[in-house]
Design a protein around this motif. Structure first.
Motif, PDB file in Angstrom:
ATOM      1  N   ALA A 199     -16.075   6.336   2.087  1.00 36.01           N
ATOM      2  CA  ALA A 199     -15.305   6.923   1.045  1.00 36.01           C
ATOM      3  C   ALA A 199     -16.393   7.565   0.187  1.00 36.01           C
ATOM      4  N   PHE A 200     -16.182   8.646  -0.447  1.00 38.15           N
ATOM      5  CA  PHE A 200     -17.036   9.254  -1.501  1.00 38.15           C
ATOM      6  C   PHE A 200     -16.171  10.370  -2.348  1.00 38.15           C
ATOM      7  N   HIS A 201     -16.516  10.587  -3.390  1.00 40.47           N
ATOM      8  CA  HIS A 201     -16.190  11.610  -4.226  1.00 40.47           C
ATOM      9  C   HIS A 201     -16.860  12.031  -5.167  1.00 40.47           C
ATOM     10  N   GLY A 202     -16.959  13.200  -5.698  1.00 39.02           N
ATOM     11  CA  GLY A 202     -17.992  13.917  -6.611  1.00 39.02           C
ATOM     12  C   GLY A 202     -18.887  14.806  -6.312  1.00 39.02           C
ATOM     13  N   PHE A 203     -19.885  15.032  -7.090  1.00 36.19           N
ATOM     14  CA  PHE A 203     -20.872  15.876  -6.949  1.00 36.19           C
ATOM     15  C   PHE A 203     -21.963  15.419  -5.798  1.00 36.19           C
ATOM     16  N   ASN A 204     -21.850  15.832  -4.346  1.00 39.75           N
ATOM     17  CA  ASN A 204     -22.388  14.917  -3.433  1.00 39.75           C
ATOM     18  C   ASN A 204     -23.538  16.170  -2.756  1.00 39.75           C
ATOM     19  N   ASN A 205     -23.115  17.382  -2.531  1.00 34.44           N
ATOM     20  CA  ASN A 205     -23.952  18.245  -1.983  1.00 34.44           C
ATOM     21  C   ASN A 205     -24.906  17.550  -0.676  1.00 34.44           C
ATOM     22  N   GLY A 206     -24.172  17.132  -0.030  1.00 32.40           N
ATOM     23  CA  GLY A 206     -25.011  16.560   1.153  1.00 32.40           C
ATOM     24  C   GLY A 206     -25.623  15.468   1.225  1.00 32.40           C
ATOM     25  N   PHE A 207     -25.444  14.782  -0.078  1.00 26.47           N
ATOM     26  CA  PHE A 207     -26.189  13.441  -0.064  1.00 26.47           C
ATOM     27  C   PHE A 207     -25.556  12.530   0.664  1.00 26.47           C
ATOM     28  N   ILE A 208     -24.468  12.052   0.916  1.00 27.65           N
ATOM     29  CA  ILE A 208     -23.873  11.165   1.626  1.00 27.65           C
ATOM     30  C   ILE A 208     -24.198  11.426   3.082  1.00 27.65           C
ATOM     31  N   GLU A 209     -24.104  12.969   3.585  1.00 26.29           N
ATOM     32  CA  GLU A 209     -24.504  13.076   5.033  1.00 26.29           C
ATOM     33  C   GLU A 209     -25.864  12.690   5.282  1.00 26.29           C
ATOM     34  N   LYS A 210     -26.921  12.590   4.489  1.00 25.13           N
ATOM     35  CA  LYS A 210     -28.216  12.465   4.493  1.00 25.13           C
ATOM     36  C   LYS A 210     -28.484  10.892   4.504  1.00 25.13           C
TER      37      LYS A 210
END
Length: 302
Positions: free
Chosen positions: A186-197
């Motif tokens: 789960a995640f929310h906020g300013f991600n801009n690909g951070f979680i995917e990496k």
């Protein structure tokens, strides 16, 4: 009379400076020298600009020019943001009171300066605690009505950003395979690909030098209040800088004393997580774990 004023200046307990209309320091008392980090007598005769940050000097010159055309008493607490520059280069918030003093056709300006650093720090800490309390209140509401674990985790991440004003929040699951990877769920906020990496682990070896990996491994909250300067955050430092993450706290999530994952909160400020805020967030993680256990029991009963 002018000599009497200069002598009186030294007996004022707060930082005080006597300045002429050209912005030259005629006299600075001992308290002012201590405040700005200068040796005794070394400020006298120097331009006032040495006490003002470089990027604010042009604006200060304009304000001084306007003030000289229409001098009046200007008390402290007027709301104008001011900053001082110490000799060692440190910039700090100040409050300044001004009073014009007439000597025939000459007008001098008497200024007292108060260091607001402690006040600003207290103000910042109160704001940070308040945001964590808002987040805690929202999480407790979510826990009270939760019946699905995945929905709860996603709603908590959303609440962290919208109620808590954190820059980004995510929950990682500690996989029990040999590589011990941490999988975002789960995640929310300013991600801009951070979680995917993300490619981190929670084991003793490998790419585990992160707050989330350590929180899962130790079962204790982990704070990194200087992501860009902390060597232990090197795996995600470049990505954090690009996205404006300055501080992070990782809160372990447990079910029946077994850590199964962690909640990570990223803040845009350096040194964002004070002891007071960490205390509130630890309580929040306990409440969230209770909600997760309740959802688990509900699913078993269903």
């Amino acid at each position: 009379m002018r000599e009497h004023l200069v002598a009186t200046l030294q007996h004022i307990p707060s930082a005080a400076i006597l300045v002429d209309a050209n912005g030259q320091i005629l006299q600075a008392n001992h308290a002012a020298e201590l405040l700005f980090g200068y040796a005794s007598g070394s400020l006298d005769g120097r331009p006032l600009a040495v006490l003002i940050p470089k990027d604010r000097r042009e604006l200060h010159d304009e304000l001084l020019y306007d003030y000289c055309k229409n001098p009046s008493t200007c008390p402290k607490g007027t709301g104008l943001q001011r900053h001082g520059l110490r000799q060692d280069g440190i910039i700090f918030p100040v409050d300044v009171a001004l009073a014009p003093i007439q000597f025939g056709e000459e007008v001098l300006f008497f200024a007292t300066v108060v260091d607001l650093s402690a006040f600003k720090q207290t103000e910042l800490e109160l704001r940070q605690v308040n945001r964590s309390l808002r987040f805690l209140s929202k999480v407790n509401q979510l826990v009270a009505h939760a019946d699905d674990e995945q929905d709860l985790l996603q709603e908590v991440c959303q609440a962290a950003v919208e109620a808590g004003n954190y820059r980004m929040a995510w929950v990682g699951l500690a996989e029990q395979h040999a590589d011990k990877k941490i999988r975002p769920v789960a995640f929310h906020g300013f991600n801009n690909g951070f979680i995917e990496k993300l490619n981190i682990t929670w084991g003793e070896n490998g790419n585990n030098m992160t707050a989330v990996g350590e929180a899962i491994r130790s079962g204790q909250p982990v704070v990194r209040n200087n992501i860009l300067g902390d060597p232990q955050m090197s795996p995600c430092r470049a990505d954090a800088k690009q996205r404006g993450y300055q501080s992070v706290i990782a809160l372990p999530l447990k079910v029946h004393d077994t850590v199964w994952g962690a909640l990570a909160l990223f803040a845009p400020e350096n040194a964002a997580f004070t002891p007071q805020e960490c205390k509130v967030l630890s309580e929040l993680s306990d409440d969230l774990c209770f909600g997760i256990r309740s959802c688990f029991q509900t699913s078993l009963q269903g």
